[in-house]
Design a protein around this motif. Structure first.
Motif, PDB file in Angstrom:
ATOM      1  N   ALA A  88      11.913   5.190  -0.226  1.00 55.35           N
ATOM      2  CA  ALA A  88      10.602   4.632  -0.178  1.00 55.35           C
ATOM      3  C   ALA A  88      10.666   2.979  -0.253  1.00 55.35           C
ATOM      4  O   ALA A  88       9.898   2.202   0.141  1.00 55.35           O
ATOM      5  N   GLU A 112       6.859  -2.721   5.180  1.00 53.08           N
ATOM      6  CA  GLU A 112       5.399  -3.304   5.131  1.00 53.08           C
ATOM      7  C   GLU A 112       5.357  -4.943   4.787  1.00 53.08           C
ATOM      8  O   GLU A 112       4.649  -5.469   5.579  1.00 53.08           O
ATOM      9  N   GLN A 114       0.785  -1.387  -0.002  1.00 59.23           N
ATOM     10  CA  GLN A 114      -0.005   0.008  -0.132  1.00 59.23           C
ATOM     11  C   GLN A 114       0.944   1.204  -0.082  1.00 59.23           C
ATOM     12  O   GLN A 114       0.482   2.337  -0.525  1.00 59.23           O
ATOM     13  N   ARG A 115       2.027   0.916   0.394  1.00 55.86           N
ATOM     14  CA  ARG A 115       2.989   2.373   0.670  1.00 55.86           C
ATOM     15  C   ARG A 115       3.449   2.619  -0.987  1.00 55.86           C
ATOM     16  O   ARG A 115       4.018   1.632  -1.700  1.00 55.86           O
ATOM     17  N   HIS A 116       3.371   3.783  -1.246  1.00 57.19           N
ATOM     18  CA  HIS A 116       3.729   4.364  -2.542  1.00 57.19           C
ATOM     19  C   HIS A 116       2.938   3.623  -3.572  1.00 57.19           C
ATOM     20  O   HIS A 116       3.278   3.287  -4.875  1.00 57.19           O
ATOM     21  N   GLU A 144      10.627   1.681   3.078  1.00 60.61           N
ATOM     22  CA  GLU A 144       9.098   1.726   3.648  1.00 60.61           C
ATOM     23  C   GLU A 144       8.171   0.470   3.248  1.00 60.61           C
ATOM     24  O   GLU A 144       7.489  -0.192   3.745  1.00 60.61           O
ATOM     25  N   ILE A 145       8.667   0.120   1.715  1.00 63.83           N
ATOM     26  CA  ILE A 145       8.071  -0.948   1.087  1.00 63.83           C
ATOM     27  C   ILE A 145       8.461  -2.326   2.015  1.00 63.83           C
ATOM     28  O   ILE A 145       7.647  -3.019   2.153  1.00 63.83           O
TER      29      ILE A 145
END
Length: 347
Positions: free
Chosen positions: A77, A84, A52-54, A80-81
């Motif tokens: 980024a 998740e 859901q990130r990016h 963060e992925i």
């Protein structure tokens, strides 16, 4: 670019995987993205994260925010992925956006793969692309170009250069990319020039070429996921008459004005109850000569494509025999109604 093998992952015999689904445009990407977004929670439990990130939260729900990201921002980024995926103990990540091939020459795909190698060295990277029979691919590409643009071809310059049509669109593509749009082998070679063969998974989207009922089921099989429970979602198809209206309006107004008019243009019925016209428009669809050129190209490319693809390519490379006749879809009365529509909406 060299894709290094992943570093060993303690406690597991199989490598963690990152799948980059890169299109191609007009080859069913929206169907895949819709399904993956709808089954996000279910797939997390199966060890696959469609981050859901990016990822855009609405619309296509693809990773266009990531695909348009500057190279220097990608490492943060990806952190963060990865976080998740690890929160849900997922050993597979899927990122999907056809922008990576739609805007291949200017996209951040190469930078993204490099950042993945550096930031996530324990993950195996695979790029998967689906291809479509070139007759339909060419016509659908021009339809998408008329609606919202495609392959970075500048619409203002295109419509300023004279009467529009699929023939000029195909010439513009070839002038820009250096190869004909219906050449499936050239698209393949474009990818092979950037990425090693064993990192690319090239597939036909024709059901007859697959060991699955359809492309979405094939994609799920590829990722080790259960097949979809319901029929694949497809984009609504715009009828040729409406496409002809869209094409004509863009010869009359600037692109910013067209974008303002587009929602009402799509909804408004300008036919005044007239029965459906011919199915093939003179400017929208391939002529017999263009189709013959594609057929010759398929003959030349068929064996090499078969050697490169991970699926069968019999239907992908099948020559199409049909009536290639075309007709004008808008008469002068229809053009008058469209010009009146433009005046009312822009007054």
């Amino acid at each position: 670019m060299v894709l290094r093998p992943p570093l060993p992952s303690p406690g597991s015999s199989s490598p963690r995987q990152i799948w980059l689904h890169i299109g191609l445009p007009k080859c069913g990407s929206t169907t895949i993205q819709h399904h993956m977004a709808e089954t996000y929670e279910q797939h997390l439990r199966l060890g696959l994260c469609y981050p859901q990130r990016h990822r855009s939260p609405a619309g296509y729900r693809n990773h266009i925010p990531l695909a348009r990201m500057a190279a220097e921002v990608l490492p943060a980024a990806l952190t963060e992925i990865e976080a998740e995926a690890e929160r849900h103990s997922c050993r597979r990540i899927l990122l999907s956006c056809e922008h990576w091939t739609n805007a291949f020459r200017t996209s951040n795909l190469a930078a993204l793969v490099q950042a993945l190698q550096q930031r996530m060295p324990g993950w195996q990277i695979r790029l998967v692309a689906y291809f479509r029979n070139p007759y339909g691919f060419a016509e659908s590409s021009y339809a998408q170009f008329l609606r919202a643009g495609l392959f970075g071809i500048a619409k203002p310059a295109f419509f300023a250069a004279g009467p529009p049509g699929i023939d000029r669109y195909l010439r513009c593509f070839e002038e820009s990319y250096g190869f004909p749009l219906p050449s499936l082998l050239s698209f393949t070679q474009m990818l092979l020039a950037q990425f090693p063969r064993d990192s690319l998974v090239l597939r036909s989207n024709a059901p007859a070429d697959l060991d699955a009922p359809d492309m979405l089921s094939d994609f799920c099989n590829l990722l080790g996921l259960p097949p979809p429970e319901t029929a694949a979602r497809r984009n609504s198809r715009i009828q040729p008459r409406k496409l002809a209206e869209i094409e004509y309006v863009q010869t009359q107004v600037s692109q910013p004005v067209y974008m303002q008019l587009r929602p009402k243009l799509l909804k408004r019925d300008f036919t005044r109850g007239a029965p459906p016209g011919p199915a093939r428009g003179s400017s929208l669809h391939l002529s017999a000569a263009m189709a013959e050129d594609i057929t010759r190209r398929l003959e030349a490319e068929r064996s090499e494509l078969a050697a490169l693809f991970a699926t069968r390519t019999d239907t992908l490379c099948a020559a199409r025999s049909q009536d290639w006749g075309r007709a004008e879809l808008l008469d002068e009365a229809a053009r008058v109604r469209l010009r009146k529509f433009i005046r009312r909406q822009t007054a």
